[in-house]
Design a protein around this motif. Structure first.
Motif, PDB file in Angstrom:
ATOM      1  N   ASN A 108       0.841  -1.212   0.000  1.00 18.02           N
ATOM      2  CA  ASN A 108       0.000   0.000   0.000  1.00 18.02           C
ATOM      3  C   ASN A 108       0.872   1.256   0.000  1.00 18.02           C
ATOM      4  OD1 ASN A 108      -1.794  -2.041   0.414  1.00 18.02           O
ATOM      5  ND2 ASN A 108      -2.509  -1.319   2.415  1.00 18.02           N
ATOM      6  N   ASN A 109       0.575   2.184  -0.876  1.00 18.15           N
ATOM      7  CA  ASN A 109       1.310   3.467  -0.958  1.00 18.15           C
ATOM      8  C   ASN A 109       2.797   3.244  -0.666  1.00 18.15           C
ATOM      9  OD1 ASN A 109      -1.345   4.401  -1.076  1.00 18.15           O
ATOM     10  ND2 ASN A 109      -1.384   4.820   1.113  1.00 18.15           N
ATOM     11  N   PHE A 110       3.421   2.384  -1.450  1.00 21.97           N
ATOM     12  CA  PHE A 110       4.700   1.781  -1.051  1.00 21.97           C
ATOM     13  C   PHE A 110       5.786   2.762  -0.610  1.00 21.97           C
ATOM     14  CE2 PHE A 110       8.838  -0.230  -2.308  1.00 21.97           C
ATOM     15  CZ  PHE A 110       8.919  -1.049  -1.198  1.00 21.97           C
ATOM     16  N   PHE A 111       6.078   3.783  -1.441  1.00 19.61           N
ATOM     17  CA  PHE A 111       7.189   4.676  -1.076  1.00 19.61           C
ATOM     18  C   PHE A 111       6.894   5.401   0.236  1.00 19.61           C
ATOM     19  CE2 PHE A 111       8.237   5.315  -5.892  1.00 19.61           C
ATOM     20  CZ  PHE A 111       8.625   3.985  -5.962  1.00 19.61           C
ATOM     21  N   VAL A 112       5.619   5.775   0.408  1.00 14.84           N
ATOM     22  CA  VAL A 112       5.222   6.446   1.648  1.00 14.84           C
ATOM     23  C   VAL A 112       5.386   5.486   2.827  1.00 14.84           C
ATOM     24  CG1 VAL A 112       3.246   7.392   2.904  1.00 14.84           C
ATOM     25  CG2 VAL A 112       3.664   8.088   0.536  1.00 14.84           C
ATOM     26  N   LEU A 168       4.776   9.919  11.408  1.00 13.10           N
ATOM     27  CA  LEU A 168       4.016  10.335  10.223  1.00 13.10           C
ATOM     28  C   LEU A 168       2.829   9.419   9.918  1.00 13.10           C
ATOM     29  CD1 LEU A 168       6.951  11.416   7.899  1.00 13.10           C
ATOM     30  CD2 LEU A 168       5.402  12.879   9.205  1.00 13.10           C
ATOM     31  N   ASN A 169       2.646   8.375  10.718  1.00 17.23           N
ATOM     32  CA  ASN A 169       1.466   7.524  10.527  1.00 17.23           C
ATOM     33  C   ASN A 169       0.212   8.358  10.746  1.00 17.23           C
ATOM     34  OD1 ASN A 169       2.689   5.040   9.879  1.00 17.23           O
ATOM     35  ND2 ASN A 169       3.126   4.656  12.031  1.00 17.23           N
ATOM     36  N   GLY A 170      -0.732   8.214   9.823  1.00 17.30           N
ATOM     37  CA  GLY A 170      -1.980   8.975   9.971  1.00 17.30           C
ATOM     38  C   GLY A 170      -1.877  10.401   9.465  1.00 17.30           C
ATOM     39  N   LYS A 171      -0.688  10.779   8.966  1.00 19.24           N
ATOM     40  CA  LYS A 171      -0.535  12.152   8.455  1.00 19.24           C
ATOM     41  C   LYS A 171      -0.344  12.128   6.936  1.00 19.24           C
ATOM     42  CE  LYS A 171       0.891  14.192  12.684  1.00 19.24           C
ATOM     43  NZ  LYS A 171       2.080  13.957  13.496  1.00 19.24           N
ATOM     44  N   ALA A 172      -0.520  13.285   6.323  1.00 24.26           N
ATOM     45  CA  ALA A 172      -0.378  13.377   4.870  1.00 24.26           C
ATOM     46  C   ALA A 172       1.101  13.383   4.488  1.00 24.26           C
ATOM     47  CB  ALA A 172      -1.055  14.644   4.365  1.00 24.26           C
ATOM     48  N   VAL A 173       1.509  12.415   3.653  1.00 20.94           N
ATOM     49  CA  VAL A 173       2.900  12.285   3.224  1.00 20.94           C
ATOM     50  C   VAL A 173       2.914  12.122   1.704  1.00 20.94           C
ATOM     51  CG1 VAL A 173       5.018  10.906   3.403  1.00 20.94           C
ATOM     52  CG2 VAL A 173       3.530  11.139   5.403  1.00 20.94           C
ATOM     53  N   VAL A 174       3.874  12.804   1.063  1.00 27.39           N
ATOM     54  CA  VAL A 174       4.014  12.693  -0.389  1.00 27.39           C
ATOM     55  C   VAL A 174       5.480  12.426  -0.712  1.00 27.39           C
ATOM     56  CG1 VAL A 174       3.947  14.001  -2.561  1.00 27.39           C
ATOM     57  CG2 VAL A 174       2.062  14.206  -0.937  1.00 27.39           C
ATOM     58  N   SER A 199       9.110  12.954  -7.287  1.00 31.20           N
ATOM     59  CA  SER A 199       9.890  12.346  -8.370  1.00 31.20           C
ATOM     60  C   SER A 199      11.321  12.879  -8.335  1.00 31.20           C
ATOM     61  CB  SER A 199       9.251  12.702  -9.705  1.00 31.20           C
ATOM     62  OG  SER A 199       9.240  14.110  -9.846  1.00 31.20           O
ATOM     63  N   ASN A 200      12.166  12.358  -9.214  1.00 27.03           N
ATOM     64  CA  ASN A 200      13.531  12.867  -9.352  1.00 27.03           C
ATOM     65  C   ASN A 200      13.511  14.379  -9.458  1.00 27.03           C
ATOM     66  OD1 ASN A 200      14.907  10.466  -9.299  1.00 27.03           O
ATOM     67  ND2 ASN A 200      14.696  10.123 -11.505  1.00 27.03           N
ATOM     68  N   ASN A 201      14.487  15.031  -8.823  1.00 29.69           N
ATOM     69  CA  ASN A 201      14.563  16.493  -8.842  1.00 29.69           C
ATOM     70  C   ASN A 201      13.402  17.168  -8.117  1.00 29.69           C
ATOM     71  OD1 ASN A 201      17.010  17.150 -10.117  1.00 29.69           O
ATOM     72  ND2 ASN A 201      16.142  16.466 -12.063  1.00 29.69           N
ATOM     73  N   ASP A 202      12.699  16.392  -7.265  1.00 28.34           N
ATOM     74  CA  ASP A 202      11.607  16.945  -6.462  1.00 28.34           C
ATOM     75  C   ASP A 202      10.542  17.614  -7.320  1.00 28.34           C
ATOM     76  OD1 ASP A 202      12.989  16.024  -4.321  1.00 28.34           O
ATOM     77  OD2 ASP A 202      13.757  17.974  -3.667  1.00 28.34           O
ATOM     78  N   GLY A 203      10.292  17.072  -8.512  1.00 33.51           N
ATOM     79  CA  GLY A 203       9.368  17.703  -9.452  1.00 33.51           C
ATOM     80  C   GLY A 203       7.904  17.564  -9.078  1.00 33.51           C
ATOM     81  N   CYS A 204       7.418  16.314  -8.953  1.00 31.85           N
ATOM     82  CA  CYS A 204       5.994  16.138  -8.722  1.00 31.85           C
ATOM     83  C   CYS A 204       5.732  14.903  -7.860  1.00 31.85           C
ATOM     84  CB  CYS A 204       5.269  16.015 -10.065  1.00 31.85           C
ATOM     85  SG  CYS A 204       6.002  14.811 -11.153  1.00 31.85           S
ATOM     86  N   ALA A 205       4.480  14.768  -7.431  1.00 34.57           N
ATOM     87  CA  ALA A 205       4.105  13.676  -6.520  1.00 34.57           C
ATOM     88  C   ALA A 205       4.102  12.342  -7.249  1.00 34.57           C
ATOM     89  CB  ALA A 205       2.723  13.956  -5.941  1.00 34.57           C
ATOM     90  N   ILE A 206       4.823  11.347  -6.700  1.00 37.27           N
ATOM     91  CA  ILE A 206       4.762  10.006  -7.302  1.00 37.27           C
ATOM     92  C   ILE A 206       4.202   8.979  -6.327  1.00 37.27           C
ATOM     93  CG2 ILE A 206       6.526  10.295  -9.086  1.00 37.27           C
ATOM     94  CD1 ILE A 206       8.473   8.840  -7.191  1.00 37.27           C
ATOM     95  N   ALA A 207       4.045   9.339  -5.068  1.00 36.68           N
ATOM     96  CA  ALA A 207       3.372   8.454  -4.107  1.00 36.68           C
ATOM     97  C   ALA A 207       2.714   9.330  -3.060  1.00 36.68           C
ATOM     98  CB  ALA A 207       4.354   7.489  -3.463  1.00 36.68           C
TER      99      ALA A 207
END
Ligand SMILES: [Mg+2]
Length: 419
Positions: free
Chosen positions: A8-12, A22-28, A31-39
């Motif tokens: 489930n939401n593996f990288f997170v 961070l359990n129960g909190k919003a985590v993102v 991507s490479n270079n901190d561009g966009c959300a990948i998980a």
């Protein structure tokens, strides 16, 4: 019967392993270079952060503390992934690793009345041994197992495992399952199917077999059969070797210096060559490319590539780097600031096919041994332990402002506990 174990939401989940706060909190995870959300954690999804959404669009949530972001830490994710797979192998003899966070399970021979408890046991084992939540779906085919594992994520009361066996249960599920979420359908087919009034997996399975075959070919037919409970997608421990291998990255800052740029490029070439060897292949063509910043109009856009034949086909990093240097010299321009570089290997053939020609030059054979020694050192001691001189020791220059430590693969990063 087949199973699919999907983290489930593996990288997170990997990041939370060492940050239980961070359990129960919003985590993102970015991507490479901190561009966009990948998980995204479920809490981040609930805040409306979309897959692939650029960081700048939700940076206000980050600065106000509502969301915690991480740069992608693939050393950590790769290691945790190995541990999950090792745990699954303990309980199931044959598994097929599908991706970093998914593995298919061959459950042939396991009595039907034990399947449900096996699913829950796998879920508990992964939680206990590794600490990562895993959804286990079990059904007659790989495609149905995927559907079942998605159900686990939707319905927490299933407790991480779902057995879909009885035809009436399967039909009930497929009637509610969006066709675009079926494995192998994809967005392109889904759009076309919607035009024909097909919106659920059940609608799709109800189409005439000939219709599917005529319009979607063998791949579509296989998915259709699998939804009917007929196993049609082969199962194997080894995934099919890739027919093209590409490694490319954007840099954190634009690079003009020739040697600095080549250092980066040779890293990508070495990484790609290692991938080639890992799947037991040789490449007969190599495409080297350099790009300027696509999002900036101050510099004139510059994108150049050079295709070189590798003769004979090879996976020897020494030989490949020699050709790469030549290609690089042809396309480098000192007046241009580069933002991205990369390499693509094609014309890929299995290395066994080349056995005979190894006798043509003893050199190739010796380097083959050297390459496998280098690969095994880097696997054991961590990537970058042995590098080729042209790569330098700087690593890939990426923006990774939110990188977590390599808790499990680097001595300096092991957690210290005060007692
Ligand atoms: Mg997953």
């Amino acid at each position: 019967m087949y199973g699919l174990a999907d983290c489930n939401n593996f990288f997170v989940s990997c990041e939370r392993l060492f940050r239980p706060d961070l359990n129960g909190k919003a985590v993102v995870v970015l991507s490479n270079n901190d561009g966009c959300a990948i998980a995204r954690s479920n809490e981040a999804k609930a805040l409306g952060i979309k897959m692939g959404q650029p960081l700048y669009q939700f940076s206000n949530l980050v600065s106000s503390g509502k969301v915690t972001v991480f740069s992608s830490n693939f050393m950590l994710y790769g290691d945790i992934s190995h541990r999950v797979h090792a745990t699954l192998r303990e309980a199931v003899p044959v598994i097929e690793i599908y991706s970093i966070d998914e593995a298919f399970l061959d459950l042939t021979g396991i009595p039907d009345d034990r399947l449900d408890s096996l699913g829950h046991r796998l879920n508990r084992m992964c939680m206990r041994n590794v600490g990562v939540p895993v959804s286990v779906g079990i059904s007659h085919t790989k495609t149905l197992a995927k559907v079942a594992s998605k159900l686990c994520k939707q319905y927490p009361r299933l407790d991480g495992a779902c057995l879909m066996k009885r035809p009436q249960d399967i039909e009930k599920v497929l009637r509610k399952f969006p066709v675009e979420d079926v494995w192998g359908i994809g967005r392109r087919y889904a759009a076309r199917l919607h035009l024909h009034g097909v919106s659920t997996a059940f609608d799709f399975a109800s189409l005439p077999e000939e219709w599917v075959k005529a319009r979607m070919g063998l791949t579509g037919l296989r998915t259709w059969l699998e939804l009917h409970g007929v196993p049609s997608i082969s199962f194997g421990e080894d995934p099919e070797p890739k027919k093209q291998i590409c490694v490319s990255r954007s840099f954190a800052h634009e690079i003009t210096d020739k040697e600095e740029l080549y250092e980066q490029l040779s890293q990508f070439v070495s990484m790609a060559a290692e991938k080639l060897r890992k799947q037991g292949s040789l490449a007969s063509e190599m495409d080297i490319f350099l790009l300027t910043n696509r999002f900036k109009d101050t510099d004139r856009l510059y994108s150049r590539n050079r295709l070189e034949r590798l003769e004979p086909p090879t996976s020897d990093t020494f030989a490949i780097l020699k050709t790469a240097r030549y290609a690089f010299e042809q396309i480098y321009d000192s007046r241009v600031r580069f933002k991205k570089a990369g390499v693509t290997f094609s014309g890929i053939i299995p290395s066994e096919g080349m056995q005979m020609s190894l006798f043509d030059g003893g050199e190739t054979r010796d380097n083959g041994k050297l390459m496998s020694v280098i690969d095994s050192i880097n696997r054991k001691e961590g990537a970058g332990s042995v590098v080729f001189a042209s790569q330098g020791f700087g690593g890939v220059k990426m923006n990774r402002g939110h990188l977590s430590p390599q808790y499990t693969t680097k001595f300096d990063d092991i957690l210290k506990i005060k007692v």
